[in-house]
Design an enzyme around this catalytic site. Structure first.
Site, short mmCIF file in Angstrom:
data_model
loop_
_atom_site.label_atom_id
_atom_site.label_comp_id
_atom_site.label_asym_id
_atom_site.label_seq_id
_atom_site.Cartn_x
_atom_site.Cartn_y
_atom_site.Cartn_z
N PRO A 167 0.79 -1.23 0.00
CG PRO A 167 -0.04 -1.05 2.15
CD PRO A 167 0.59 -2.04 1.21
CG ASN A 168 -0.24 4.24 1.38
OD1 ASN A 168 -1.24 4.78 0.91
ND2 ASN A 168 -0.25 3.63 2.55
NE ARG A 202 10.35 5.96 8.36
CZ ARG A 202 9.35 5.76 7.49
NH1 ARG A 202 9.45 4.80 6.58
NH2 ARG A 202 8.29 6.51 7.54
CG HIS A 237 11.37 -2.15 4.12
ND1 HIS A 237 10.00 -2.12 4.04
CD2 HIS A 237 11.69 -3.30 4.77
CE1 HIS A 237 9.51 -3.19 4.64
NE2 HIS A 237 10.52 -3.93 5.08
CG LEU A 238 11.69 2.61 -1.38
CD1 LEU A 238 10.30 3.21 -1.54
CD2 LEU A 238 12.56 2.93 -2.57
CB SER A 239 12.67 4.43 4.70
OG SER A 239 11.70 3.52 5.20
CB ALA A 287 1.62 -0.05 6.19
CG ASP A 300 0.02 -17.48 8.27
OD1 ASP A 300 1.12 -17.57 8.85
OD2 ASP A 300 -1.07 -17.46 8.89
CG HIS A 328 5.68 -2.43 9.89
ND1 HIS A 328 7.01 -2.78 9.90
CD2 HIS A 328 5.58 -1.40 9.01
CE1 HIS A 328 7.68 -1.98 9.09
NE2 HIS A 328 6.82 -1.13 8.53
CD GLU A 335 10.92 -7.38 5.44
OE1 GLU A 335 10.94 -8.53 5.94
OE2 GLU A 335 10.77 -6.35 6.11
CG ASN A 377 8.46 -1.89 -0.05
OD1 ASN A 377 8.00 -2.03 1.10
ND2 ASN A 377 8.97 -0.74 -0.48
NE ARG A 399 7.33 4.15 9.76
CZ ARG A 399 6.20 4.29 9.05
NH1 ARG A 399 5.82 3.35 8.20
NH2 ARG A 399 5.46 5.36 9.18
CE1 TYR A 432 8.94 5.12 2.88
CE2 TYR A 432 7.35 6.92 2.96
CZ TYR A 432 7.86 5.74 3.48
OH TYR A 432 7.30 5.19 4.60
NE ARG A 459 4.02 6.63 1.64
CZ ARG A 459 4.28 5.39 2.00
NH1 ARG A 459 4.76 4.52 1.13
NH2 ARG A 459 4.07 5.01 3.23
C1 DQA Z 1 8.42 1.10 3.52
C2 DQA Z 1 8.55 1.25 5.04
C3 DQA Z 1 7.23 0.98 5.73
O1 DQA Z 1 7.37 1.12 7.13
C4 DQA Z 1 6.17 1.94 5.26
O2 DQA Z 1 4.92 1.64 5.83
C5 DQA Z 1 6.08 2.02 3.77
C6 DQA Z 1 7.30 1.96 2.97
C7 DQA Z 1 9.70 1.47 2.77
O3 DQA Z 1 9.86 1.08 1.62
O4 DQA Z 1 10.55 2.19 3.32
O5 DQA Z 1 5.00 2.23 3.22
O6 DQA Z 1 8.13 -0.27 3.23
#
Ligand code: DQA
Length: 154
Positions: free
Chosen positions: A10-11, A107, A100-102, A77, A87, A80, A98, A74, A111, A23, A18
Site C-alpha cells: 500500500p501507498n 524510524r 524497503h526504501l527507507s 505498512a 502465512d 508490520h 524483503e 516491499n 516499523r 522515500y 509521497r
Molecule cells: C516502507 C517502510 C514501511 O514502514 C512503510 O509503511 C512504507 C514503505 C519502505 O519502503 O521504506 O510504506 O516499506
C-alpha cells in the site's frame, strides 16, 4: 529464465510525491523501468505488481509462490501488521526477499518489527530504489543456486 515477481504494497503507488524526504523522488514506474533493465542482464523474467489491498497482496504472493517464482517484496505498512501475508509466503513455499526504501530501523518503533522477515531469505532496507536492485540481484542468485531436483530422486 528465472521467474521473479516484484510485489509492492500500500501507498507505494504514491512514490515520487509521497514524503520525498523519506522515500525520495523516484516513482514506482521509474523503479520498475530500472529493474527491467537489470532483469534482462540477470536473465530474469520479471512480473511487477502493486496493490493497496492486503487480500490482493496475499493473492499475488500465493500466485508467485505456487508457480515457483521468487518474490521480491516491499509489503510497505503490511510488513508490520500482516500475519496473512507471512502465512502466504510460508504456505506457498516461496523464496522471498524483503525490501524497503527507507531504513525502517531508524524510524518509529512500530516499523522495527517485520512479521514477514522470519519467512524471507533476507532483508534489505534503507538504500532507496537501490534496495530493490540489491534485492533483485540477491534473489536472482539465490534462485539460480537452488539445487534442481533430479528426476531420479523421488
Ligand atoms: C516502507 C517502510 C514501511 O514502514 C512503510 O509503511 C512504507 C514503505 C519502505 O519502503 O521504506 O510504506 O516499506
Amino acid at each position: 529464465m528465472i521467474p521473479i515477481h516484484v510485489l509492492n504494497g500500500p501507498n507505494l503507488n504514491l512514490l515520487g510525491r509521497r514524503e520525498p524526504g523519506i522515500y525520495g523522488t523516484a516513482t514506482l514506474a521509474a523503479i520498475e523501468c530500472d529493474l527491467r533493465v537489470q532483469a534482462e542482464a540477470l536473465d530474469v523474467a520479471l512480473t511487477f505488481r502493486q496493490t493497496n489491498h492486503e487480500g490482493e497482496l496475499v493473492g499475488f504472493v500465493q500466485e508467485a509462490g505456487l508457480a515457483g517464482a521468487g518474490i521480491l517484496i516491499n509489503a510497505a505498512a503490511y510488513t508490520h501488521t500482516s500475519v496473512a501475508l507471512r502465512d502466504a509466503i510460508s504456505g506457498s513455499g516461496a523464496l522471498a526477499v524483503e525490501v524497503h526504501l527507507s531504513n525502517v530501523h531508524a524510524r518509529e518503533a512500530f516499523r522495527h518489527v517485520s512479521l514477514i522477515a522470519p519467512v524471507c531469505a533476507g532483508v534489505i532496507s534503507g538504500f532507496g530504489p537501490r534496495s530493490y536492485r540489491l534485492g533483485l540481484d540477491a534473489l536472482a542468485h539465490l534462485m539460480a543456486s537452488r539445487t534442481p531436483i533430479s528426476a531420479s530422486e523421488d
